[in-house]
Design an enzyme around this catalytic site. Structure first.
Site, mmCIF file in Angstrom:
data_model
loop_
_atom_site.group_PDB
_atom_site.id
_atom_site.type_symbol
_atom_site.label_atom_id
_atom_site.label_comp_id
_atom_site.label_asym_id
_atom_site.label_seq_id
_atom_site.Cartn_x
_atom_site.Cartn_y
_atom_site.Cartn_z
ATOM 1 N N LYS A 341 29.711 -30.460 -60.496
ATOM 2 C CA LYS A 341 31.013 -31.381 -60.022
ATOM 3 C C LYS A 341 30.781 -32.586 -61.005
ATOM 4 C CE LYS A 341 31.160 -30.942 -54.979
ATOM 5 N NZ LYS A 341 32.503 -31.236 -54.735
ATOM 6 N N ARG A 349 40.781 -34.073 -57.064
ATOM 7 C CA ARG A 349 41.182 -33.521 -55.982
ATOM 8 C C ARG A 349 42.473 -33.013 -55.574
ATOM 9 N NH1 ARG A 349 36.664 -32.489 -52.253
ATOM 10 N NH2 ARG A 349 34.636 -33.424 -53.078
ATOM 11 N N HIS A 411 33.703 -37.588 -54.343
ATOM 12 C CA HIS A 411 33.053 -37.020 -55.571
ATOM 13 C C HIS A 411 34.130 -35.766 -55.950
ATOM 14 C CE1 HIS A 411 31.935 -33.685 -52.482
ATOM 15 N NE2 HIS A 411 31.518 -34.776 -51.684
ATOM 16 N N SER A 416 33.222 -26.562 -54.390
ATOM 17 C CA SER A 416 33.221 -27.184 -53.201
ATOM 18 C C SER A 416 31.725 -26.985 -52.749
ATOM 19 C CB SER A 416 34.172 -26.398 -52.071
ATOM 20 O OG SER A 416 33.427 -26.578 -50.855
ATOM 21 N N GLY A 417 31.094 -28.005 -52.475
ATOM 22 C CA GLY A 417 29.770 -28.091 -51.693
ATOM 23 C C GLY A 417 29.400 -27.428 -50.524
ATOM 24 N N HIS A 418 30.575 -27.404 -49.632
ATOM 25 C CA HIS A 418 30.350 -26.551 -48.574
ATOM 26 C C HIS A 418 30.446 -25.162 -48.736
ATOM 27 C CE1 HIS A 418 31.217 -30.276 -45.891
ATOM 28 N NE2 HIS A 418 31.250 -29.315 -44.898
ATOM 29 N N ARG A 480 37.872 -26.410 -45.659
ATOM 30 C CA ARG A 480 38.021 -27.390 -46.441
ATOM 31 C C ARG A 480 39.465 -27.599 -47.162
ATOM 32 N NH1 ARG A 480 34.396 -31.268 -45.193
ATOM 33 N NH2 ARG A 480 34.012 -32.173 -47.391
ATOM 34 N N HIS A 486 40.488 -29.281 -51.194
ATOM 35 C CA HIS A 486 39.903 -28.383 -52.039
ATOM 36 C C HIS A 486 40.830 -27.547 -52.213
ATOM 37 C CE1 HIS A 486 35.679 -29.237 -52.777
ATOM 38 N NE2 HIS A 486 35.385 -29.679 -51.546
ATOM 39 N N ASP A 490 37.640 -23.906 -55.934
ATOM 40 C CA ASP A 490 36.372 -24.713 -55.597
ATOM 41 C C ASP A 490 35.616 -23.764 -54.309
ATOM 42 O OD1 ASP A 490 37.505 -26.803 -56.807
ATOM 43 O OD2 ASP A 490 38.211 -27.683 -55.114
#
Length: 557
Positions: A341, A349, A411, A416-418, A480, A486, A490
């Site tokens: 990221k 975004r 961020h 995607s962190g999820h 998300r 997202h 992502d």
């Protein structure tokens, strides 16, 4: 002090020698990672247009264009990884407690001591702003927003989803998207393919995973997964002043409106709510508890090397303690997503590109979007209508409707962190279940009714354990997107990144066990991977070259 074999421990190896063995094993694992990875090039898309770069919470002008000096300060923060330098990055709205706090831009400067280094894995560059592929990605997020209140089981007949499927299939870049579900004739079936992925099991049966609608039991307490969901037909950031305030890091107007009835997840708005209120890994723990209750791990403490023996059972290794520790350890994949990221891609975004699209359509900016988006009349007329219906004086905007007041986190978008986390969690769950059990049918599957108030028996084809685990991961990743924060790339690339990191982490651990064992399971894309204690691994029975797993594409017969 040196201990002898006459030490009180019933251990044939003196403690000091065991310490040496542990040190040597850790050094060997680190060397294996270093030598097996080689040089990994981190490549972004080369985009220089700041419209496609992340700059939420920085100062912007009246058209949402970022202040150049503030953007340079953000770049300096990212380059140095110093808290004091990052603290000096200007904020666009500094009233009260800063809502637009940058989320952990220094995270990638940490060092992990298990699994691969952050920079030892990579993901592809995102499409550029003028590309048909980015146009299709953004269009898909818009259609998800328009379809938030359509029950999943009505996707095959509802006008919005039927139109969305046809519209997306007709976009030039759509067939090229990551893991996109599309028929051989170029059409998208709205019921089984719209907003899904081609990962194993994800296109089969109900949209929502069994692991999100089944009750789970924790500490003898059974929990029915009904939630206080978002109120229907309410979107946010469709007014330009509201949008600009949020881009500057300003406070939202207030909390989201909520439904007054507890419901199962039955539509995109409900799924968005789950992925907004979760604690990043709670879906994985819920899934593990459900799978334990169904004896999907064969049964608690009897797995791996303990399956075919009678006198012993696992606990610290191949037991409940092990399962939940591995799920927690899989969280380390998140750090690699933060490296990508902040240090590599820094992609904007969807809400930011939605603002740029709005201003371009209005003639106030001239962003170079592909015509398949700029001239997508079917999509844009629906966006204009839904936004005007909610705006004061019925003002027409083309902003991306958000499910939450604050929009995206502060961020960058990619990956995607999820998704990275859930790619890791799914890999752990499938490894612990194993290949054979993973292919068994999930018992007594159900789906929520259109109101989300009760569950209905599903009478269709077999839903496998591995398929429902994959579906859970995709549901969270795409939830998300349904929030509006997202893109598809992502989610898909985050899932694959989490998978790769976790395969390597599992392999490291496997080589330390005293018990003879392997991990064998099916990857998201369908190939069967088998990890051996001697450090080797196979894909679909083919012994892969190299010391560590770097992706299916690097292991072909």
């Amino acid at each position: 002090q040196t201990c002898s074999t006459s030490d009180d421990a019933d251990d044939p190896t003196p403690p000091n020698e065991r310490d040496d063995e542990a040190f040597a094993s850790r050094v060997a694992a680190a060397k294996r990672e270093l030598e097996g990875t080689g040089t990994v090039c981190q490549i972004n898309n080369g985009e220089t247009d700041l419209a496609a770069k992340f700059h939420k919470s920085l100062p912007h002008d009246d058209l949402g264009q970022v202040d150049a000096d503030a953007f340079a300060a953000l770049e300096d923060c990212i380059l140095n990884g110093d808290l004091s330098i990052c603290e000096d990055v200007p904020v666009g709205n500094s009233e009260g407690d800063p809502v637009g706090r940058l989320v952990n831009p220094t995270a990638a400067f940490a060092i992990d001591i298990s699994g691969p280094a952050f920079s030892a894995t990579t993901i592809p560059p995102v499409p550029t702003l003028p590309s048909p592929e980015l146009a299709a990605q953004l269009a898909e997020v818009y259609w998800m927003a328009l379809a938030r209140d359509v029950p999943f089981m009505q996707y095959g007949t509802d006008d919005i989803t039927v139109t969305a499927a046809a519209n997306l299939a007709g976009m030039e870049g759509f067939p090229n998207l990551d893991a996109v579900s599309i028929g051989s004739d170029g059409t998208v079936d709205p019921l089984s393919q719209l907003f899904r992925a081609t990962f194993v099991g994800v296109e089969t049966g109900p949209f929502i995973s069994q692991l999100l609608v089944n009750s789970f039991t924790i500490d003898s307490i059974t929990v029915e997964p009904k939630q206080e969901t978002f109120a229907p037909d309410v979107n946010y950031m469709v007014d330009f002043d509201e949008w600009l305030n949020i881009q500057n890091g300003g406070p939202p107007a207030g909390p989201e409106l909520l439904d007054d009835e507890l419901r199962f997840v039955r539509n995109a708005r409900d799924l968005a709510r789950v992925t907004f209120t979760d604690n990043i890994n709670t879906e994985a723990y819920r899934g593990a508890l459900i799978l334990l209750g169904l004896d999907a791990f064969n049964r608690a403490g009897v797995n791996g090397p303990f399956i075919d023996i009678d006198r012993q059972a696992g606990f610290v290794n191949f037991g409940i303690s092990h399962y939940f520790r591995l799920i927690g350890a899989a969280e380390l994949a998140q750090r690699s997503s933060w490296y990508q990221k902040w240090q590599v891609h820094r992609f904007a975004r969807p809400e930011a590109l939605g603002g740029t699209l709005h201003l371009t359509i209005k003639g106030e900016l001239n962003a170079d979007f592909d015509l398949s988006l700029l001239e997508n009349a079917e999509l844009l007329k629906r966006v204009a209508a839904i936004n005007a219906a909610q705006n004061p004086n019925n003002e027409v905007t083309y902003l991306l409707p958000q499910a939450i007041q604050e929009g995206s986190p502060t961020h960058p978008s990619y990956p995607s962190g999820h998704a990275t986390q859930n790619g890791a969690f799914a890999t752990v769950l499938k490894a612990l279940i194993g290949l054979d059990r993973g292919g068994d049918c999930y018992p007594d599957p159900v789906y929520p009714d259109d109101d989300g108030l009760k569950l209905i028996d599903f009478r269709g084809s077999c839903l496998t354990f591995e398929g429902e685990i994959n579906k859970l991961a995709v549901n969270v990743a795409f939830g998300r997107q349904m929030l509006g924060i997202h893109y598809r790339f992502d989610g898909i690339q985050g899932l694959l990144l989490g998978e790769t990191i976790t395969v390597r982490t599992l392999h490291q651990e496997l080589m330390t066990f005293a018990e003879e064992s392997t991990f064998e399971f099916r990857l998201f894309t369908g190939e069967v991977i088998k990890l051996f204690q001697d450090g080797t691994f196979t894909i679909d029975g083919f012994k892969c070259p190299g010391l560590v797993y770097t992706g299916v594409e690097n292991c072909v017969s």
